[in-house]
Design a protein around this motif. Sequence first.
Motif, PDB file in Angstrom:
ATOM      1  N   GLU A 185       0.805  -1.230   0.000  1.00  0.00           N
ATOM      2  CA  GLU A 185       0.000   0.000   0.000  1.00  0.00           C
ATOM      3  C   GLU A 185       0.825   1.261   0.000  1.00  0.00           C
ATOM      4  OE1 GLU A 185      -2.668  -0.428   3.405  1.00  0.00           O
ATOM      5  OE2 GLU A 185      -1.373   0.888   4.569  1.00  0.00           O
ATOM      6  N   GLU A 186       0.138   2.311  -0.329  1.00  0.00           N
ATOM      7  CA  GLU A 186       0.670   3.668  -0.404  1.00  0.00           C
ATOM      8  C   GLU A 186       1.216   4.080   0.968  1.00  0.00           C
ATOM      9  OE1 GLU A 186      -1.701   7.934  -1.071  1.00  0.00           O
ATOM     10  OE2 GLU A 186      -2.766   6.100  -0.634  1.00  0.00           O
ATOM     11  N   LEU A 188       1.750   6.674   3.753  1.00  0.00           N
ATOM     12  CA  LEU A 188       1.097   7.920   4.177  1.00  0.00           C
ATOM     13  C   LEU A 188       1.942   8.577   5.257  1.00  0.00           C
ATOM     14  CD1 LEU A 188      -2.570   6.623   4.598  1.00  0.00           C
ATOM     15  CD2 LEU A 188      -1.608   7.827   2.629  1.00  0.00           C
ATOM     16  N   GLU A 192      -0.182   9.912  14.078  1.00  0.00           N
ATOM     17  CA  GLU A 192      -1.057   8.746  14.276  1.00  0.00           C
ATOM     18  C   GLU A 192      -1.887   8.930  15.536  1.00  0.00           C
ATOM     19  OE1 GLU A 192       0.450   4.727  13.572  1.00  0.00           O
ATOM     20  OE2 GLU A 192       2.222   5.656  12.681  1.00  0.00           O
ATOM     21  N   GLU A 283      -5.261   0.891  10.312  1.00  0.00           N
ATOM     22  CA  GLU A 283      -5.648  -0.484  10.662  1.00  0.00           C
ATOM     23  C   GLU A 283      -6.860  -0.455  11.574  1.00  0.00           C
ATOM     24  OE1 GLU A 283      -3.177  -2.613  13.406  1.00  0.00           O
ATOM     25  OE2 GLU A 283      -2.845  -0.868  14.659  1.00  0.00           O
TER      26      GLU A 283
HETATM   27  P1  AMP Z   1      -0.332  -1.636  11.407  1.00  0.00           P
HETATM   28  O1  AMP Z   1       0.069  -2.942  12.048  1.00  0.00           O
HETATM   29  O2  AMP Z   1      -1.125  -1.778  10.146  1.00  0.00           O
HETATM   30  O3  AMP Z   1      -0.906  -0.675  12.403  1.00  0.00           O
HETATM   31  O4  AMP Z   1       1.037  -0.906  11.017  1.00  0.00           O
HETATM   32  C1  AMP Z   1       2.031  -0.671  11.995  1.00  0.00           C
HETATM   33  C2  AMP Z   1       2.601   0.706  11.816  1.00  0.00           C
HETATM   34  O5  AMP Z   1       3.159   0.836  10.506  1.00  0.00           O
HETATM   35  C3  AMP Z   1       1.560   1.820  11.894  1.00  0.00           C
HETATM   36  O6  AMP Z   1       1.305   2.206  13.208  1.00  0.00           O
HETATM   37  C4  AMP Z   1       2.216   2.901  11.092  1.00  0.00           C
HETATM   38  O7  AMP Z   1       3.169   3.596  11.880  1.00  0.00           O
HETATM   39  C5  AMP Z   1       2.962   2.155  10.018  1.00  0.00           C
HETATM   40  N1  AMP Z   1       2.153   2.097   8.802  1.00  0.00           N
HETATM   41  C6  AMP Z   1       1.241   1.180   8.448  1.00  0.00           C
HETATM   42  N2  AMP Z   1       0.683   1.454   7.259  1.00  0.00           N
HETATM   43  C7  AMP Z   1       1.264   2.593   6.821  1.00  0.00           C
HETATM   44  C8  AMP Z   1       1.100   3.388   5.657  1.00  0.00           C
HETATM   45  N3  AMP Z   1       0.263   3.067   4.680  1.00  0.00           N
HETATM   46  N4  AMP Z   1       1.876   4.500   5.542  1.00  0.00           N
HETATM   47  C9  AMP Z   1       2.755   4.836   6.514  1.00  0.00           C
HETATM   48  N5  AMP Z   1       2.936   4.115   7.636  1.00  0.00           N
HETATM   49  C10 AMP Z   1       2.212   3.007   7.807  1.00  0.00           C
END
Ligand code: AMP
Length: 424
Positions: A185-186, A188, A192, A283
């Motif tokens: 994915e893109e 971003l 947060e 998420e």
């Molecule tokens: P997640 O387990 O999906 O919450 O991802 C863990 C961490 O990765 C997140 O808290 C973000 O800091 C980082 N992250 C996840 N997806 C992205 C995204 N699309 N762009 C930038 N950072 C991301």
Amino acid sequence: MNILVVGGGGREHAIIKKLKEDPRAENIYALPGNGGIAADAVCLGGSAADIPAVIAAARENNIDFVVVAPDDPLVLGMADALEAEGFLCFGPRKNAAIIEGSKAFSKDLMKKYGIPTAAFETFTDIDRALAYVDDCPLPTVVKADGLALGKGVLICETREAAREAVRSMMEGRLFGDSGATVIIEEFLTGPEVSVLSFTDGETVVPMVSSMDHKRALDGDQGLNTGGMGTIAPNPCYTPEIAAKCMETIFLPTIRAMKAEGRPFRGCLYFGLMLTSDGPRVIEYNCRFGDPETQVVLPLLESSLLEIMLAVSEGRLSGTEVRFSDQSACCVILASQGYPQKYEKGFPITLPETAADERIYIAGAVQKDGRLLTSGGRVLGAVAVAEDLPAAINKAYTLADKIHFGNAFCRRDIGRRALKALEGK
Ligand code: AMP
Ligand code: GLY
């Protein structure tokens, strides 16, 4: 009322302490619980993911209400199994817990219902995934589809890193079967925010916002962890942004899940990024966050037991959910080496706590009347105060009175939030 809380970390300790404030909570059991939770609940041991053991424990102890806190038993269908046996249960059924259990599911849901999130592609074929990363914009984000202890996300600055991430998940099975499907994915940018919410499938009530600190070391350096500290409320999350999230994310998600025949009842966690184009979902989690819960629940003024019962019985709209306007900070004390290898078995000395302080134990066992470290994240030192600077100060003052061998903590929990406050 006899209550069983499934789980055994700092989050569960916070839930149990809050449930105990309601006089209807007569006996609280925890499965497995831990050496610190034992001061507040009868700890049954065992495994939180063992559905037959949880049902047997619920029968044996005449349980009236079960709270399933961790993701894995929910994704496995523990709430369904408990309901089928006639137990009232807080936590989503399997067909709703998939919102955390499969990122491919949640991304497709967001796409179908127009809920803002990062642009993405899903892959089950490694050659296609490798071809895609050959000309996608950089940095790019490679995610394992399934549960991976919060570690299944790799942010890749270069094509080589992106290829390596795809290979390690899809071929090397870095995260086991969770990586059979990957999402690319893109990338971003923006602050947060974690927003936990209560929902009975119809009504959604967001809790006070919070900010996690996932990296192991100061300045957001080092490896990703389960979370090294939290503050609440999150100063980046203004009332205007909250209103926008309600309209574009929270309500649409609840309605989408209902429309899909998967009504979500429990705590739905929105992990958001506040981008320059507006809030985006990073998420969903199907449960309370850890260590977000450790700062959110101390600010809850209404009865957690009443709210959880209302969620489980589908009558949340008539239930009071009130938060104090104070602030809270949680500093996690961990074992040196976490999130990799660490030693355990060191005695823990704890100070007395004042009314506005809490110590939630995450990884400790009782042995010969002593509390010994047994986990990477050992405990959270939490303080509530009139504003964020005071809460941070008090949490560190408390943390500095707690001692065990090989302890370490980040010294900058809340610093980013304070900067955001200064910018206002
Ligand atoms: P997640 O387990 O999906 O919450 O991802 C863990 C961490 O990765 C997140 O808290 C973000 O800091 C980082 N992250 C996840 N997806 C992205 C995204 N699309 N762009 C930038 N950072 C991301
Ligand atoms: N603190 C992040 C989580 O609970 O997933």
